[in-house]
Design a protein around this motif. Structure first.
Motif, short mmCIF file in Angstrom:
data_model
loop_
_atom_site.label_atom_id
_atom_site.label_comp_id
_atom_site.label_asym_id
_atom_site.label_seq_id
_atom_site.Cartn_x
_atom_site.Cartn_y
_atom_site.Cartn_z
N ARG A 24 75.03 2.83 -1.17
CA ARG A 24 75.38 3.92 -0.04
C ARG A 24 76.65 4.00 -0.08
O ARG A 24 77.30 5.11 -0.45
CB ARG A 24 74.92 3.68 1.22
N HIS A 25 77.74 2.89 0.00
CA HIS A 25 78.72 3.26 -0.49
C HIS A 25 79.57 3.29 -1.48
O HIS A 25 80.35 4.59 -1.16
CB HIS A 25 79.82 1.68 0.47
N GLN A 102 80.93 -5.05 5.52
CA GLN A 102 80.04 -4.92 5.47
C GLN A 102 79.15 -6.16 6.66
O GLN A 102 79.45 -6.88 6.95
CB GLN A 102 78.85 -5.29 4.12
N SER A 132 76.00 -0.66 12.82
CA SER A 132 74.47 -0.90 12.85
C SER A 132 73.75 0.51 12.22
O SER A 132 73.90 1.39 13.24
CB SER A 132 73.77 -1.98 13.66
N PRO A 133 72.85 0.31 11.26
CA PRO A 133 72.47 2.13 11.05
C PRO A 133 70.90 2.47 12.12
O PRO A 133 70.73 3.46 12.22
CB PRO A 133 71.70 1.76 9.76
N TYR A 134 70.27 1.19 12.90
CA TYR A 134 69.37 1.44 13.40
C TYR A 134 70.27 2.65 15.06
O TYR A 134 70.96 2.18 15.16
CB TYR A 134 68.72 0.40 14.66
N LEU A 136 71.37 5.24 15.42
CA LEU A 136 72.16 6.58 14.55
C LEU A 136 71.18 8.12 14.99
O LEU A 136 72.00 8.54 14.93
CB LEU A 136 72.45 6.44 13.68
N THR A 137 70.05 7.96 14.43
CA THR A 137 69.66 9.41 14.62
C THR A 137 69.10 9.33 15.58
O THR A 137 68.32 8.19 16.00
CB THR A 137 68.05 9.39 13.03
N THR A 195 72.89 -2.26 18.05
CA THR A 195 72.32 -1.20 18.33
C THR A 195 72.58 -0.59 19.96
O THR A 195 72.96 0.39 20.91
CB THR A 195 70.95 -0.80 18.10
#
Length: 237
Positions: A24-25, A102, A132-134, A136-137, A195
């Motif tokens: 990802r990064h 991170q 946190s990626p949770y 985001l959508t 989140t």
């Protein structure tokens, strides 16, 4: 003192190039105009050399201190395990470098407070934790439902996170289950709480948080194949 940015743009050095950093990064930074990844330091020099070769990174370092001391680095991405997040962050800020670390942020609350306080002392530098990626959508949609009153008045919020990871007794424990690498972290509950905070920030001084983590397997072997041990963690309040 912060060093002036290079005429070539922002030069990033990476400390710890694990799976997420590679997937990802590195691709993400490489796609940004004016951003260059100029060096990498990994747990072993051989693995750092592989990452440098795979992603065309010009320089490798034998230890993270040498990367921090390099005047050719403007900003540091810390992708290593949490046990070195605090010392690397403090050293990078003292060297006048921007920092992106991170998650998880630190080994414990005391380390996190030190990092936060030191960042406040360097307002000319940007210091961030990877979010946190949770959630985001659909994040904006969830906020709009709450703000519009569609859900009514929120009095209590329950969050459950279920996963089969590490549930099998023969699955080796990873760094997230080892206190010496991960610190006092309650499995994956912290990332869920982060989140939720984006949607419902605590406003009541008397608001109470209760976190509880359970592992389905009674015993699990560590990564070295050693004697099995209990993987259950105590609740945290």
């Amino acid at each position: 003192m912060v060093r002036p940015m290079s005429a070539d743009g922002l030069r990033i050095g990476i400390i710890g190039a694990g799976d997420i950093v590679r997937r990802r990064h590195i691709p993400g930074f490489s796609a940004i105009p004016g951003v260059r990844i100029v060096g990498v330091c990994n747990q072993k020099r051989e693995s750092a050399a592989r990452v440098a070769r795979d992603f065309n990174i010009p320089k490798i370092y034998g230890n993270w201190e040498h990367l921090i001391e390099d005047d050719g680095v403007d900003a540091v991405l810390i992708g290593a395990w949490p046990y070195i997040h605090c010392p690397v962050t403090l050293a990078a800020l003292d060297a006048g470098k921007h920092v992106l670390t991170q998650a998880r942020m630190a080994m414990n609350a005391r380390e996190a407070q030190r990092m936060y306080d030191h960042a406040r002392e360097k307002p000319h530098l940007t210091t961030m934790v990877v979010p946190s990626p949770y959630g985001l959508t659909g994040d904006a949609y969830m906020k709009s439902l709450i703000a519009s009153g569609y859900l009514g008045k929120l009095r209590e919020l329950h969050v459950r996170g279920l996963t089969s990871e590490y549930a099998h007794p023969k699955s080796p424990l990873g760094w997230r289950q080892m206190t010496k690498y991960s610190g006092f972290n309650m499995l994956t509950l912290g990332i869920l709480y982060e989140t939720v905070l984006r949607w419902v920030a605590p406003r009541e001084p008397r608001a109470r948080l209760c976190l509880e983590a359970h592992h389905a397997a009674d015993r699990s072997r560590d990564q070295r194949g050693g004697q099995g041990r209990h993987a259950r963690q105590r609740p945290g309040y």
